[in-house]
Structure formats: structure tokens, C-alpha cells
Motif scaffolding. Structure first.
Motif, PDB file in Angstrom:
ATOM      1  N   ALA A 154      44.063  44.603  37.103  1.00  0.00           N
ATOM      2  CA  ALA A 154      43.531  45.333  38.251  1.00  0.00           C
ATOM      3  C   ALA A 154      43.165  44.324  39.332  1.00  0.00           C
ATOM      4  CB  ALA A 154      42.309  46.155  37.857  1.00  0.00           C
ATOM      5  N   MET A 155      43.363  44.708  40.589  1.00  0.00           N
ATOM      6  CA  MET A 155      43.054  43.821  41.723  1.00  0.00           C
ATOM      7  C   MET A 155      42.068  44.493  42.669  1.00  0.00           C
ATOM      8  SD  MET A 155      46.492  41.847  42.951  1.00  0.00           S
ATOM      9  CE  MET A 155      47.281  43.291  43.556  1.00  0.00           C
ATOM     10  N   ASP A 156      41.321  43.657  43.370  1.00  0.00           N
ATOM     11  CA  ASP A 156      40.396  44.137  44.392  1.00  0.00           C
ATOM     12  C   ASP A 156      40.126  42.984  45.347  1.00  0.00           C
ATOM     13  OD1 ASP A 156      38.615  45.638  45.858  1.00  0.00           O
ATOM     14  OD2 ASP A 156      37.421  46.250  44.147  1.00  0.00           O
ATOM     15  N   TRP A 157      39.548  43.293  46.491  1.00  0.00           N
ATOM     16  CA  TRP A 157      39.240  42.252  47.478  1.00  0.00           C
ATOM     17  C   TRP A 157      38.065  41.396  47.049  1.00  0.00           C
ATOM     18  CZ3 TRP A 157      43.152  41.535  50.352  1.00  0.00           C
ATOM     19  CH2 TRP A 157      43.951  42.602  50.747  1.00  0.00           C
ATOM     20  N   ARG A 158      37.169  41.981  46.240  1.00  0.00           N
ATOM     21  CA  ARG A 158      36.019  41.236  45.739  1.00  0.00           C
ATOM     22  C   ARG A 158      35.933  41.412  44.228  1.00  0.00           C
ATOM     23  NH1 ARG A 158      30.924  43.202  48.631  1.00  0.00           N
ATOM     24  NH2 ARG A 158      32.052  45.142  48.779  1.00  0.00           N
ATOM     25  N   MET A 159      35.363  40.412  43.540  1.00  0.00           N
ATOM     26  CA  MET A 159      35.211  40.494  42.097  1.00  0.00           C
ATOM     27  C   MET A 159      34.033  41.419  41.795  1.00  0.00           C
ATOM     28  SD  MET A 159      36.371  39.640  39.163  1.00  0.00           S
ATOM     29  CE  MET A 159      37.419  38.230  39.388  1.00  0.00           C
ATOM     30  N   LYS A 160      34.357  42.581  41.297  1.00  0.00           N
ATOM     31  CA  LYS A 160      33.341  43.560  40.952  1.00  0.00           C
ATOM     32  C   LYS A 160      33.460  43.877  39.477  1.00  0.00           C
ATOM     33  CE  LYS A 160      33.861  45.800  45.426  1.00  0.00           C
ATOM     34  NZ  LYS A 160      34.283  47.029  46.101  1.00  0.00           N
ATOM     35  N   LYS A 161      32.314  44.091  38.834  1.00  0.00           N
ATOM     36  CA  LYS A 161      32.391  44.379  37.406  1.00  0.00           C
ATOM     37  C   LYS A 161      33.087  45.701  37.151  1.00  0.00           C
ATOM     38  CE  LYS A 161      27.845  46.314  36.761  1.00  0.00           C
ATOM     39  NZ  LYS A 161      26.566  46.207  36.132  1.00  0.00           N
ATOM     40  N   ALA A 162      33.044  46.630  38.099  1.00  0.00           N
ATOM     41  CA  ALA A 162      33.731  47.919  37.925  1.00  0.00           C
ATOM     42  C   ALA A 162      35.233  47.717  37.816  1.00  0.00           C
ATOM     43  CB  ALA A 162      33.397  48.846  39.082  1.00  0.00           C
ATOM     44  N   ARG A 163      35.783  46.752  38.540  1.00  0.00           N
ATOM     45  CA  ARG A 163      37.223  46.495  38.491  1.00  0.00           C
ATOM     46  C   ARG A 163      37.608  45.884  37.151  1.00  0.00           C
ATOM     47  NH1 ARG A 163      40.035  49.379  40.929  1.00  0.00           N
ATOM     48  NH2 ARG A 163      38.574  49.157  42.594  1.00  0.00           N
ATOM     49  N   VAL A 164      36.761  45.016  36.618  1.00  0.00           N
ATOM     50  CA  VAL A 164      37.014  44.402  35.315  1.00  0.00           C
ATOM     51  C   VAL A 164      36.940  45.462  34.215  1.00  0.00           C
ATOM     52  CG1 VAL A 164      36.191  42.692  33.651  1.00  0.00           C
ATOM     53  CG2 VAL A 164      36.178  42.169  36.098  1.00  0.00           C
ATOM     54  N   ILE A 165      35.940  46.336  34.297  1.00  0.00           N
ATOM     55  CA  ILE A 165      35.801  47.420  33.322  1.00  0.00           C
ATOM     56  C   ILE A 165      36.988  48.362  33.416  1.00  0.00           C
ATOM     57  CG2 ILE A 165      34.417  49.444  32.711  1.00  0.00           C
ATOM     58  CD1 ILE A 165      31.936  47.746  33.546  1.00  0.00           C
ATOM     59  N   LEU A 166      37.463  48.639  34.613  1.00  0.00           N
ATOM     60  CA  LEU A 166      38.632  49.502  34.794  1.00  0.00           C
ATOM     61  C   LEU A 166      39.854  48.901  34.097  1.00  0.00           C
ATOM     62  CD1 LEU A 166      40.084  51.921  36.120  1.00  0.00           C
ATOM     63  CD2 LEU A 166      40.505  50.424  38.064  1.00  0.00           C
ATOM     64  N   MET A 171      40.149  35.693  38.362  1.00  0.00           N
ATOM     65  CA  MET A 171      41.095  34.806  38.958  1.00  0.00           C
ATOM     66  C   MET A 171      41.285  35.236  40.413  1.00  0.00           C
ATOM     67  SD  MET A 171      45.151  34.408  38.089  1.00  0.00           S
ATOM     68  CE  MET A 171      44.866  33.769  36.485  1.00  0.00           C
ATOM     69  N   TYR A 172      41.317  34.274  41.306  1.00  0.00           N
ATOM     70  CA  TYR A 172      41.548  34.548  42.714  1.00  0.00           C
ATOM     71  C   TYR A 172      42.972  34.146  43.079  1.00  0.00           C
ATOM     72  CZ  TYR A 172      36.542  35.173  43.223  1.00  0.00           C
ATOM     73  OH  TYR A 172      35.262  35.636  43.108  1.00  0.00           O
ATOM     74  N   LEU A 173      43.631  34.989  43.855  1.00  0.00           N
ATOM     75  CA  LEU A 173      44.998  34.718  44.295  1.00  0.00           C
ATOM     76  C   LEU A 173      45.059  34.773  45.812  1.00  0.00           C
ATOM     77  CD1 LEU A 173      46.895  37.064  41.852  1.00  0.00           C
ATOM     78  CD2 LEU A 173      46.647  34.601  41.659  1.00  0.00           C
ATOM     79  N   TRP A 174      45.781  33.843  46.398  1.00  0.00           N
ATOM     80  CA  TRP A 174      45.966  33.847  47.851  1.00  0.00           C
ATOM     81  C   TRP A 174      47.178  34.709  48.189  1.00  0.00           C
ATOM     82  CZ3 TRP A 174      43.622  33.302  52.166  1.00  0.00           C
ATOM     83  CH2 TRP A 174      44.333  33.162  53.353  1.00  0.00           C
ATOM     84  N   THR A 175      47.006  35.623  49.140  1.00  0.00           N
ATOM     85  CA  THR A 175      48.116  36.422  49.650  1.00  0.00           C
ATOM     86  C   THR A 175      48.338  36.039  51.105  1.00  0.00           C
ATOM     87  OG1 THR A 175      46.733  38.244  50.435  1.00  0.00           O
ATOM     88  CG2 THR A 175      47.460  38.330  48.139  1.00  0.00           C
ATOM     89  N   GLN A 176      49.280  36.668  51.762  1.00  0.00           N
ATOM     90  CA  GLN A 176      49.523  36.365  53.170  1.00  0.00           C
ATOM     91  C   GLN A 176      48.364  36.831  54.044  1.00  0.00           C
ATOM     92  OE1 GLN A 176      53.303  38.156  53.994  1.00  0.00           O
ATOM     93  NE2 GLN A 176      54.420  36.351  53.301  1.00  0.00           N
ATOM     94  N   GLU A 177      47.559  37.754  53.545  1.00  0.00           N
ATOM     95  CA  GLU A 177      46.435  38.270  54.336  1.00  0.00           C
ATOM     96  C   GLU A 177      45.118  37.585  54.012  1.00  0.00           C
ATOM     97  OE1 GLU A 177      46.212  42.492  54.056  1.00  0.00           O
ATOM     98  OE2 GLU A 177      48.366  42.728  54.332  1.00  0.00           O
ATOM     99  N   SER A 178      44.808  37.448  52.727  1.00  0.00           N
ATOM    100  CA  SER A 178      43.535  36.842  52.327  1.00  0.00           C
ATOM    101  C   SER A 178      43.534  36.640  50.814  1.00  0.00           C
ATOM    102  CB  SER A 178      42.366  37.741  52.734  1.00  0.00           C
ATOM    103  OG  SER A 178      42.416  38.951  52.006  1.00  0.00           O
ATOM    104  N   TRP A 179      42.368  36.312  50.279  1.00  0.00           N
ATOM    105  CA  TRP A 179      42.208  36.157  48.841  1.00  0.00           C
ATOM    106  C   TRP A 179      41.996  37.522  48.202  1.00  0.00           C
ATOM    107  CZ3 TRP A 179      42.895  31.660  46.341  1.00  0.00           C
ATOM    108  CH2 TRP A 179      42.850  30.491  47.089  1.00  0.00           C
ATOM    109  N   VAL A 180      42.551  37.697  47.010  1.00  0.00           N
ATOM    110  CA  VAL A 180      42.288  38.896  46.211  1.00  0.00           C
ATOM    111  C   VAL A 180      41.875  38.441  44.813  1.00  0.00           C
ATOM    112  CG1 VAL A 180      43.818  40.470  47.435  1.00  0.00           C
ATOM    113  CG2 VAL A 180      44.704  39.145  45.530  1.00  0.00           C
TER     114      VAL A 180
END
Length: 58
Positions: free
Chosen positions: A27-39, A1-10
Motif C-alpha cells: 500500500a502507498m500513501d503520501w505520508r507514513m500512516k499506521k492506517a496504511r500499514v494496517i491496511l 520505505m520511501y520512494l522518489w517519484t517524478q512528483e515527490s516522495w511516497v
């Protein structure tokens, strides 16, 4: 899922317990990475501590 913040998409990875319908972990990150999903998944498993055999992938 992508969310808009005041700075950019996360990107947001969310693990939901299907029985209780509650968010177990996220967990959040600037890009969708499988490591973040696994975390997020590993954090949810550690938090809920399922019985042996329930967290195995067949």
C-alpha cells in the motif's frame, strides 16, 4: 520505505511472506500512516487466508 517519484516522495508499506519470500501485498500513501500499514497487513491476511490462530497477535 520511501520512494522518489517524478512528483515527490511516497511511502510504501510492503508485506512479505517469510516462507516464500514473495511480496504478498503493498500500500502507498503520501505520508507514513499506521492506517496504511494496517491496511496492507489486512489485505495480505485476506488474500492468503491463513488457518485459524495463525493471524492472532500474542
Amino acid at each position: 520505505m520511501y520512494l522518489w517519484t517524478q512528483e515527490s516522495w511516497v511511502c510504501l508499506a510492503v508485506v512479505i511472506d517469510l516462507y516464500s519470500r514473495r511480496v504478498v501485498c503493498w500500500a502507498m500513501d503520501w505520508r507514513m500512516k499506521k492506517a496504511r500499514v494496517i491496511l496492507a497487513l489486512m489485505m495480505a491476511i485476506n488474500l492468503r487466508q491463513p488457518l485459524p490462530g495463525l493471524n492472532e497477535v500474542s
